[in-house]
Design an enzyme around this catalytic site. Sequence first.
Site, PDB file in Angstrom:
ATOM      1  N   HIS A 179       1.510  -3.544   1.824  1.00  0.00           N
ATOM      2  CA  HIS A 179       0.097  -3.920   1.907  1.00  0.00           C
ATOM      3  C   HIS A 179      -0.059  -5.402   2.234  1.00  0.00           C
ATOM      4  O   HIS A 179      -0.813  -5.779   3.146  1.00  0.00           O
ATOM      5  CB  HIS A 179      -0.578  -3.595   0.572  1.00  0.00           C
ATOM      6  CG  HIS A 179      -2.058  -3.798   0.558  1.00  0.00           C
ATOM      7  ND1 HIS A 179      -2.955  -2.767   0.447  1.00  0.00           N
ATOM      8  CD2 HIS A 179      -2.803  -4.942   0.628  1.00  0.00           C
ATOM      9  CE1 HIS A 179      -4.187  -3.248   0.454  1.00  0.00           C
ATOM     10  NE2 HIS A 179      -4.118  -4.573   0.560  1.00  0.00           N
ATOM     11  N   GLU A 180       0.671  -6.236   1.517  1.00  0.00           N
ATOM     12  CA  GLU A 180       0.520  -7.674   1.725  1.00  0.00           C
ATOM     13  C   GLU A 180       1.157  -8.138   3.031  1.00  0.00           C
ATOM     14  O   GLU A 180       0.699  -9.110   3.643  1.00  0.00           O
ATOM     15  CB  GLU A 180       1.101  -8.439   0.533  1.00  0.00           C
ATOM     16  CG  GLU A 180       0.477  -8.082  -0.816  1.00  0.00           C
ATOM     17  CD  GLU A 180      -1.039  -8.177  -0.839  1.00  0.00           C
ATOM     18  OE1 GLU A 180      -1.624  -8.925  -0.028  1.00  0.00           O
ATOM     19  OE2 GLU A 180      -1.660  -7.492  -1.677  1.00  0.00           O
ATOM     20  N   HIS A 194      -1.415  -7.915   5.661  1.00  0.00           N
ATOM     21  CA  HIS A 194      -2.261  -9.115   5.669  1.00  0.00           C
ATOM     22  C   HIS A 194      -1.531 -10.280   6.348  1.00  0.00           C
ATOM     23  O   HIS A 194      -2.135 -11.030   7.131  1.00  0.00           O
ATOM     24  CB  HIS A 194      -2.626  -9.512   4.238  1.00  0.00           C
ATOM     25  CG  HIS A 194      -3.584  -8.573   3.570  1.00  0.00           C
ATOM     26  ND1 HIS A 194      -4.638  -7.976   4.220  1.00  0.00           N
ATOM     27  CD2 HIS A 194      -3.641  -8.124   2.282  1.00  0.00           C
ATOM     28  CE1 HIS A 194      -5.319  -7.211   3.380  1.00  0.00           C
ATOM     29  NE2 HIS A 194      -4.717  -7.286   2.195  1.00  0.00           N
TER      30      HIS A 194
END
Length: 237
Positions: free
Chosen positions: A116-117, A120
């Site tokens: 997920h990160e 980003h």
Amino acid sequence: MEAPEPPQAAEEDGDFGYKLFPDRHKAPQQSLSLSILQDHNRCRMRLQLALETSPYAKLLLDAMKQSGCIAFKDRHFACETCDGLAVGGFDAATSQIVLCQNSIHRQSLMNRVVTHELIHAFDHCRAHVNWLSNVKHLACSEIRAANLSGDCSLMNEIARFKFGLKGHHQTCVRDRAVRSILAVRKVSKETAEKAVDEVFDTCFNDQEPFGRIPHNKKDAKYAHKDFQNRDQYYANI
């Protein structure tokens, strides 16, 4: 920020965005308690395993490298103690992924948080996202992260007792994107929902660098192989 959840639900259903990390801007402590040190060491070991074995993470690291943003484990990943129900976040000011060592207790959760990160971080690298001032930019990256990281996989949704609805994947992505915005920005729920709605179609259909929605590890492995072949193809042109 929404109301706290019970501990078990928080582990399965924690917010992923940019929670406040209390130790981000403090001077390093001279000593750590034994329990914190153990959490830290376990976090670093789980991180290493995620980077070495998760097809999601391996693809994203390759894509970032191709975009000119190489991620180094010791420089761009930090295991820290976090407040509340946070499990991770991306600190754009330092280009660091923060992993909450007091909240990540399973390898599967570590794999998902890292993925997920990294989405980003990939968006930060390729698109120069205005995280602080443009809520639509934040909404877009949160949509992509929820869509592509496995946050809304069937197994994770069953664990949350949410399943069986038509178009459920899209609903899950919307809900988690809104929750992540509310976790890190002092905006109303209506403002967060409006930002997500306005960019949803474009950002949901932006599946780079996977080229598809990887619903499981098998999908992610195929996506990684396709990415490597695509990279080789363009290198030979």
